[in-house]
Motif scaffolding. Structure first.
Motif, PDB file in Angstrom:
ATOM      1  N   GLN A  24     -55.384  27.639  15.056  1.00  0.00           N
ATOM      2  CA  GLN A  24     -55.046  26.251  14.739  1.00  0.00           C
ATOM      3  C   GLN A  24     -53.804  25.797  15.501  1.00  0.00           C
ATOM      4  O   GLN A  24     -53.715  24.649  15.931  1.00  0.00           O
ATOM      5  CB  GLN A  24     -54.848  26.097  13.231  1.00  0.00           C
ATOM      6  CG  GLN A  24     -56.131  26.271  12.442  1.00  0.00           C
ATOM      7  CD  GLN A  24     -56.011  25.762  11.026  1.00  0.00           C
ATOM      8  OE1 GLN A  24     -55.466  24.695  10.766  1.00  0.00           O
ATOM      9  NE2 GLN A  24     -56.540  26.532  10.086  1.00  0.00           N
ATOM     10  N   ALA A  74     -53.867  22.681  18.113  1.00  0.00           N
ATOM     11  CA  ALA A  74     -52.954  21.550  17.931  1.00  0.00           C
ATOM     12  C   ALA A  74     -52.114  21.319  19.177  1.00  0.00           C
ATOM     13  O   ALA A  74     -51.898  20.180  19.595  1.00  0.00           O
ATOM     14  CB  ALA A  74     -52.059  21.789  16.725  1.00  0.00           C
ATOM     15  N   CYS A 132     -49.055  21.682  12.276  1.00  0.00           N
ATOM     16  CA  CYS A 132     -50.175  22.293  11.560  1.00  0.00           C
ATOM     17  C   CYS A 132     -49.757  22.505  10.106  1.00  0.00           C
ATOM     18  O   CYS A 132     -48.626  22.907   9.827  1.00  0.00           O
ATOM     19  CB  CYS A 132     -50.552  23.645  12.176  1.00  0.00           C
ATOM     20  SG  CYS A 132     -51.457  23.526  13.708  1.00  0.00           S
TER      21      CYS A 132
END
Length: 330
Positions: free
Chosen positions: A106, A110, A80
């Motif tokens: 996030q 991911a 990320c």
């Protein structure tokens, strides 16, 4: 708190986030102005980041970034990337809770995508938005399969919203068209989705121009770059350059990247004709050197010589430097 102190505290805090599966060394900070020197991997990161955030292929990092790499259960690493200035503003406005709430979702997305595959998260726009790209197809030949898809038309060319579900050296890039029911679940304005997908495409495959089409064969990354200001390309009036992308596969999309058609007009010295000889490339002709009928005959011969899956259009396109219009000629 100064930005430098914020960054150091952020890195220390991330190293202690064991509940996120992180440990010291998972997070790195890349400072504005960083150069790659002789590190090809770092140069790739700088190019990718500059393209994604600034649409520039500069070898010098533009902006400061936090990168978190995490090993998943299948021994594959997820990554990320965060704009450090944005995170700093989040901290100033909302404290550390705001920073962690920005980073954690996030990281989870991911990791889930890395472990289960992108299609497992296809209904979550935030999870998949960096995997969306635009592919060019001939609308006439693919009309039936596009009925339920998201696309934009330029004459008989359809630019189609797709998602990358696999990308490896052995099998290349595999995509799937985004269906309207999936798009509707995102509840994101189409223009926002489109702009993001086009940016992803241009980052993955930056545009290239080759004065001699043979130069495209196994071309090094830097050859043919023409969008940065310091590139000064000189062409003979009768030269017919080839435009594609660094990956060349589906390289005709380069003509639809922001700013490319205007830059080509500068290089060509005015208005020009575009002959898409396949979904992978386009030949550019100065408008005062050849008639569109001649180009059309040549394009027809090329289309007939190759599989219909490779054909993008049966029309010659014209870019008018005065009106900025790019349209097919009847």
């Amino acid at each position: 708190m100064s930005k430098e102190t914020f960054v150091q505290t952020l890195l220390s805090g991330l190293a202690e986030k064991k509940e996120w599966g992180l440990s010291p060394g998972n997070a790195e900070y890349y400072k504005d102005g960083l150069s790659a020197e002789n590190d090809p991997q770092l140069l790739d990161f700088i190019h990718d980041t500059n393209l994604h955030y600034h649409k520039s292929e500069s070898d010098i990092l533009m902006g400061s970034f936090l990168v978190i790499r995490k090993k998943c259960r299948n021994e594959i690493w997820s990554m990320c990337r965060f704009d450090a200035d944005y995170l700093y503003r989040e901290f100033e406005e909302g404290g550390w809770d705001s920073v962690w709430k920005t980073i954690e979702p996030q990281l989870k997305s991911a990791a889930r995508i890395t472990e289960k595959g992108i299609l497992s998260s296809i209904s979550d726009y935030e999870a998949v938005k960096e995997h969306l790209i635009i592919r060019p197809l001939n609308y006439t030949d693919h009309r039936s399969e596009l009925k339920n898809c998201i696309y934009r038309r330029y004459g008989d060319i359809a630019l189609v919203l797709c998602i990358i579900f696999s990308n490896d050296a052995k099998h290349g890039i595999n995509t799937s068209k985004i269906q309207k029911p999936t798009f509707d679940k995102w509840k994101i304005p189409e223009n926002d989705v489109w702009e993001s997908a086009l940016t992803n495409t241009s980052v993955m495959a930056p545009p290239r121009i080759y004065a001699n089409p043979l130069e495209a064969d196994q071309a090094p990354y830097s050859r043919g770059e023409f969008m940065t200001n310091h590139r000064n390309m000189q062409l003979h009036p009768l030269q017919v350059p080839l435009v594609t992308t660094t990956q060349q596969m589906n390289g005709a999309i380069a003509l639809f990247y922001p700013g490319v058609r205007d830059r080509l007009a500068e290089i060509m010295g005015g208005s020009y004709y575009a002959a898409f000889i396949s979904i992978h490339e386009c030949m550019i002709h100065r408008s005062d050197t050849i008639s569109p009928k001649q180009i059309r005959r040549h394009l027809s011969d090329v289309n007939n010589a190759f599989s219909s899956d490779e054909n993008l259009t049966r029309k010659v396109f014209y870019y008018d430097v005065k009106t900025k219009l790019f349209s097919p000629l009847d």
